[in-house]
Structure formats: structure tokens, C-alpha cells
Design an enzyme around this catalytic site. Sequence first.
Site, PDB file in Angstrom:
ATOM      1  N   ASP A  23       0.863  -1.196   0.101  1.00 22.27           N
ATOM      2  CA  ASP A  23      -0.068   0.078  -0.007  1.00 22.27           C
ATOM      3  C   ASP A  23       0.882   1.232  -0.025  1.00 22.27           C
ATOM      4  O   ASP A  23       1.672   1.406   0.914  1.00 22.27           O
ATOM      5  CB  ASP A  23      -1.040  -0.037   1.346  1.00 22.27           C
ATOM      6  CG  ASP A  23      -1.788   1.536   1.325  1.00 22.27           C
ATOM      7  OD1 ASP A  23      -1.700   2.169   0.549  1.00 22.27           O
ATOM      8  OD2 ASP A  23      -2.338   1.382   2.636  1.00 22.27           O
ATOM      9  N   LYS A  87       2.612  11.103  -3.484  1.00 21.62           N
ATOM     10  CA  LYS A  87       1.886  10.597  -4.299  1.00 21.62           C
ATOM     11  C   LYS A  87       1.013  11.417  -4.926  1.00 21.62           C
ATOM     12  O   LYS A  87       0.445  11.031  -6.066  1.00 21.62           O
ATOM     13  CB  LYS A  87       1.073   9.650  -3.176  1.00 21.62           C
ATOM     14  CG  LYS A  87      -0.033   8.578  -4.038  1.00 21.62           C
ATOM     15  CD  LYS A  87      -0.612   7.774  -2.966  1.00 21.62           C
ATOM     16  CE  LYS A  87      -1.910   6.963  -3.528  1.00 21.62           C
ATOM     17  NZ  LYS A  87      -2.281   5.897  -2.457  1.00 21.62           N
ATOM     18  N   GLU A 187      -7.043   0.673  -4.866  1.00 20.82           N
ATOM     19  CA  GLU A 187      -7.167   0.389  -3.332  1.00 20.82           C
ATOM     20  C   GLU A 187      -8.597  -0.175  -2.879  1.00 20.82           C
ATOM     21  O   GLU A 187      -8.721  -0.899  -1.864  1.00 20.82           O
ATOM     22  CB  GLU A 187      -6.986   1.663  -2.663  1.00 20.82           C
ATOM     23  CG  GLU A 187      -5.302   2.159  -2.803  1.00 20.82           C
ATOM     24  CD  GLU A 187      -5.134   3.709  -2.724  1.00 20.82           C
ATOM     25  OE1 GLU A 187      -6.117   4.479  -2.090  1.00 20.82           O
ATOM     26  OE2 GLU A 187      -3.929   4.101  -2.898  1.00 20.82           O
ATOM     27  N   ASP A 211     -12.832   5.712   2.319  1.00 17.91           N
ATOM     28  CA  ASP A 211     -11.392   5.637   2.483  1.00 17.91           C
ATOM     29  C   ASP A 211     -11.189   7.037   3.186  1.00 17.91           C
ATOM     30  O   ASP A 211     -10.731   7.742   2.243  1.00 17.91           O
ATOM     31  CB  ASP A 211     -10.733   5.314   1.352  1.00 17.91           C
ATOM     32  CG  ASP A 211      -9.041   4.990   1.626  1.00 17.91           C
ATOM     33  OD1 ASP A 211      -8.782   5.696   2.659  1.00 17.91           O
ATOM     34  OD2 ASP A 211      -8.383   4.211   0.817  1.00 17.91           O
TER      35      ASP A 211
END
Length: 620
Positions: A23, A87, A187, A211
Amino acid sequence: MAKIAINIATGSLQQEEMIVGIDLGTTNSLVAIIHPETKQPTALKEFDGTSIVPSIVHFDEFANVEVGERAKPFLESDPQNTIFSAKRLMGKSYKDVQTHQDFFAYKIIDDNKEALVKVQVGQKFYSPIELSSFILEELKKRAEHILKTPVTKAVITVPAYFNDAQRQATRDAGKLAGLDVLRIINEPTAASLAYGLGIDSTQEKTIAVYDLGGGTFDISILKIANGIFEVLSTNGDTYLGGDDLDRAIIEFWMKQWTIENLNDHKELKQQLRLAAEKAKIYLSNNEIFETEFAGEKITITKAEFENLIQPIVAKTIDCCALAMKDAGLRPIDIDTVLMVGGSTRVPLVKKTVAQFFNQEVNDSVNPDEVVALGAAVQADILAGNNQSMLLLDITPLSLGIETMGGLMDVLLPRNAKIPTKAARQYTTQKDGQSGITISVYQGERDLVKDNRKLGEFILKGIPSMPAGLPKVEVSFLINADGILQVSAIELRSGVTQSIDIKPQYGLSDEEVEQRLMDSITHAKEDIATRALVEARTEAEQMLSVTEKFLTKNASILTPQEMTAAAGAMQALQLAITMEDKNLIQSKTEELNEITRPFAERAMDQAVSGALKGKGIDNNF
């Protein structure tokens, strides 16, 4: 040399071996495996019990790299050389992130181009791919240290909303870190796998994955049928997360106790931030939090905290409503709501989400680890250890076209599901260019000369326009029979051309294995070569644009400015002949800095001229 046995139809490895699930998060990252004895997904933990690696990279004055917990203290003490949230920059140009530039404490290069964004640290320039590779390298080392075995293969997760460029950037980061990225998965799909959803191929469910991480929020609505995951809709906010909950507490304390502006007191600022984080966690199970700060007792109650964060949580619910609308569903249509991300531990978050979906949420799997655990489940399927789940046919090697400098631009990455399609826009490099050659290649190397050419056609009849104006969209479509159709269209004029390429691409299993091994063996030099070619291409474009501008606007420049620009152009021209990417980027940036005021002055004159009914020729 070790051989990788790969089934062309499924892409699954034929031998049992350790493949990790990763992850790669905005705030934190971690790595997981399927435990060889219990057969359960397990996050790899160090001896102190920590599984999480903060996604932070620090460079010292000698460009030595620290990653994770070791880099964390430098966020406050050396912010300009400490990179966080890399990211968010993946696959992005400066144009994409300029409105959020204040968020980043480090220097993002503004080159007014649509090229991928770069971060400057000292005299060096790093792409988000390189920065992410440092985090992946740290995860790889951690896995090897815990497992006491080399780790070279991984499944890496990305948000469902990541586009092709962002997925390719993630794959490249893995390659640079010495990992063969067997698959990039969404994800929310990973979270579903961690909860055991989709493993029974007879099961059909519609699920919502909520999330809320440290820095980002997203909601995905998925349909799972026959072991296939389909993303029906996704929504979210890439600048909303647990950090905002902490910030709400900090602002409350600063108003309540009239704490002075802490921008000049970095250590105190860090202490207050850490105290706010502790308060948030403590209030999940308690009614009041008390601590001492700068000699004063500061407190916050659970009710005060919930009142502060209610607007933040409401924003996430707005995103949920939009995702449901896009999917054409109502809350009653959702079978399960999965909670992902550490910030979902906050009771108000759970309660509000449960109210929106009109059902209890499912948070039985550790929300910090759930995505990595799901990636480990997917890795186990690819290793051939879990036969109960359907794997669609996939492309055995990446497919792409040749771009400037002989680079391979991947449109369909290896392991893309079939049938599939992808498209990307390109433009001309020369004024008045009437045709573009589209050369299609297959392989994992960064230069087309190291890959296999599949076919070529010329898109003719592009109307005569200045370089950069035509918009040519190249599309790849692989149908269920594995036939690749490549087409190109010039969007302004509608000129089109296409080619069909036959299935299987004439490669044996051995050739596929060899190409994969070559891509791993040459990963570092390939990416260094790509970076050098891209820097040269960008520099040449900068020189061309500057030369045109100086010719057309010489009248508004002083002799000293002309001399300075000419000197910077000469220095850049010389740098292009060298084999040093950082030198080329540095000289490009210097020329950019020198010419930016000229461009602004020309723009001002153009505006004032237009107001007076006059125009100025400005082509910069």
C-alpha cells in the site's frame, strides 16, 4: 539467471514464491504477505510492532536519503528538503498542482509546461517517480529484513481515480526500486479482497468503500460479480484527511488560549501538532483530553471536538452522495460499507457514514492495514496459490508508442485486463508539421530500440499549425479476441487513421520471460536514460520557444537583458551535450528564471496595447 514462468493467458506465475502486497499511501505506506503457515494476510511488522512507514523522504546536504520515521523530525526542522505527499504529484504536471502549491513546503518547479512536475532539492531535481521509489525501496528492505529472503515481486495499490499516467508512474517507481510490479490494483478492490469479498465467484454484491486517510479522502462504489470487480463510480478530495482533523484542534486551542503565531517557532508548532494528534486518538474512547503546552494546561472535550470536525465529515458525505448519484444507486442498494484509513476510527465519522448509508459500517479489519492486506491476497492469487478466484485474460507485455527521443510511452501496461482500451493526447514538435508517424511497440524497456516493433502508420493531412497546437489522440483497443487496434485522430480537423495488430504478438513464453528479466536487470539505467532524454527534449523546446520570443520582442528588451538571455541559452545548449540530467534541468530552470520577467512584460504590453486598440505579437 533465474527464469520467471508466466502463463500468457492469465499472467499468473507458475511456481509458488513470495510476492508482497504494497500500500503506497499519501501519508503512510506498508507491506503485507500471505502468512505461509496460517495462510492469512499479514502486515509485516518490525520487532517494535510497527507496520507503518510514513511516506516521507528527507535529503541531507550531501543528498543522502532518510525515509519513514527517520525522516519525520525533518518535516519541521528542514522542511524545504523533506518531501511528503509525493503520491499527490504522481503523473501530474505543474499546471495540475499549481493551485495547491502552498500545501507543499518544498520547491515544485514551475516551468509553465505540461511536462511532469519536478521537485528541486538543492541543485538536484527529482521526479515524483524517483521520490516514490525511495519509499518503495525502504518497504522492500523492510520486507527482506523481516522475511530474511530477497523480495523482487510486488502488487502495488493506487486510488481508483488514478489515471493511466499516474498508474504508469507508480509502476515505474516500483521498477526503479528494484521491484517487478506484477499488477497495479485499485485500493477499494484491495480493501474488498481483505474482507474476503469477491473470492467466492458465485457471490454478487454492491459495496461502498469509504477511505479517509491522513491527507486524502475517497469513496468508491464497486460491483462484484463472478470474481470481477467493476468500479461503478468514485469521488473524493485529495486535500482532505486526518491532518484536517488535527488542524481543527490546533486552531481551537490557538483561539481558546490565545497562543501566538507559531510559524516562527517550529519546535513548538510540531509539539502542538503532536498534542492535537494525541487528542484526536484519545477522544475516540474518552470524554475529555488534557495536556500541558508552553506552561499552560490545554483541554478539549469530545463534544467540542465533534463540533469542530462536523463540517469536515459533512464534506466527505457530500462526496458519498455524488458517488451514489453517478452510480445511479440509493443507499438501500449497497450491501456493505467498508471503512479504510486510520481516520475512520473517529466515532463521529463512523456514526455519520452509518447514518448516510442507513446501515452499520464494517470496520472489523485494521483500517491502516486493510489495503496492503488486500494487495497480499491479490499477490497470492498471482502466485497461483489461490485458485478459487477468476482472473481475466491480460496483456503479457506493455504496449505503447514511440515519442520524442526514442522513448517508449506506455498506453496499456502489462497485466492490463482484456478487453481493454486506453487513449492519450499528443501534439506536433515542429511548426506546420502535416503528419505524425505512430510506431507501436511492445515491451518493458524505456527506449523503443530495446522493445519489439509491432506496426507503424502515418497520420497525414494535419492542418498547418504552430508546434504544440494540433491535438492528436492515439487510442489502443484490445478486443476479447486479443486483437489490438491502434487509431489516431487529430481532434481539431477530425483526420483519422488506424491499424489492426494480430493476437499473441508472436512471442513465446521464453521471449516474454526474457523481456521481463531484461526490464528488471536494466531498470536503473533505463530510467536514468529516460530522465536524461526527457530533460534534453524539454531543454530543446525551451531554447526554441525562447529564440522565437527574443526575435519577435527584441524591442522591449534592454541590451543587458538580451546578453543575459543569450548567455543562459548558450549555457543550456552546452549542458544538452553533457550526460547530466540535473545540470540540464538546472540550466533550463536558470533560463526560465531569466526570461520569465520578459514574458510578463510582453504580456502586460499586449494587454495595455489591446486596451488602446493596438496589439503586440507575443508568441511566448
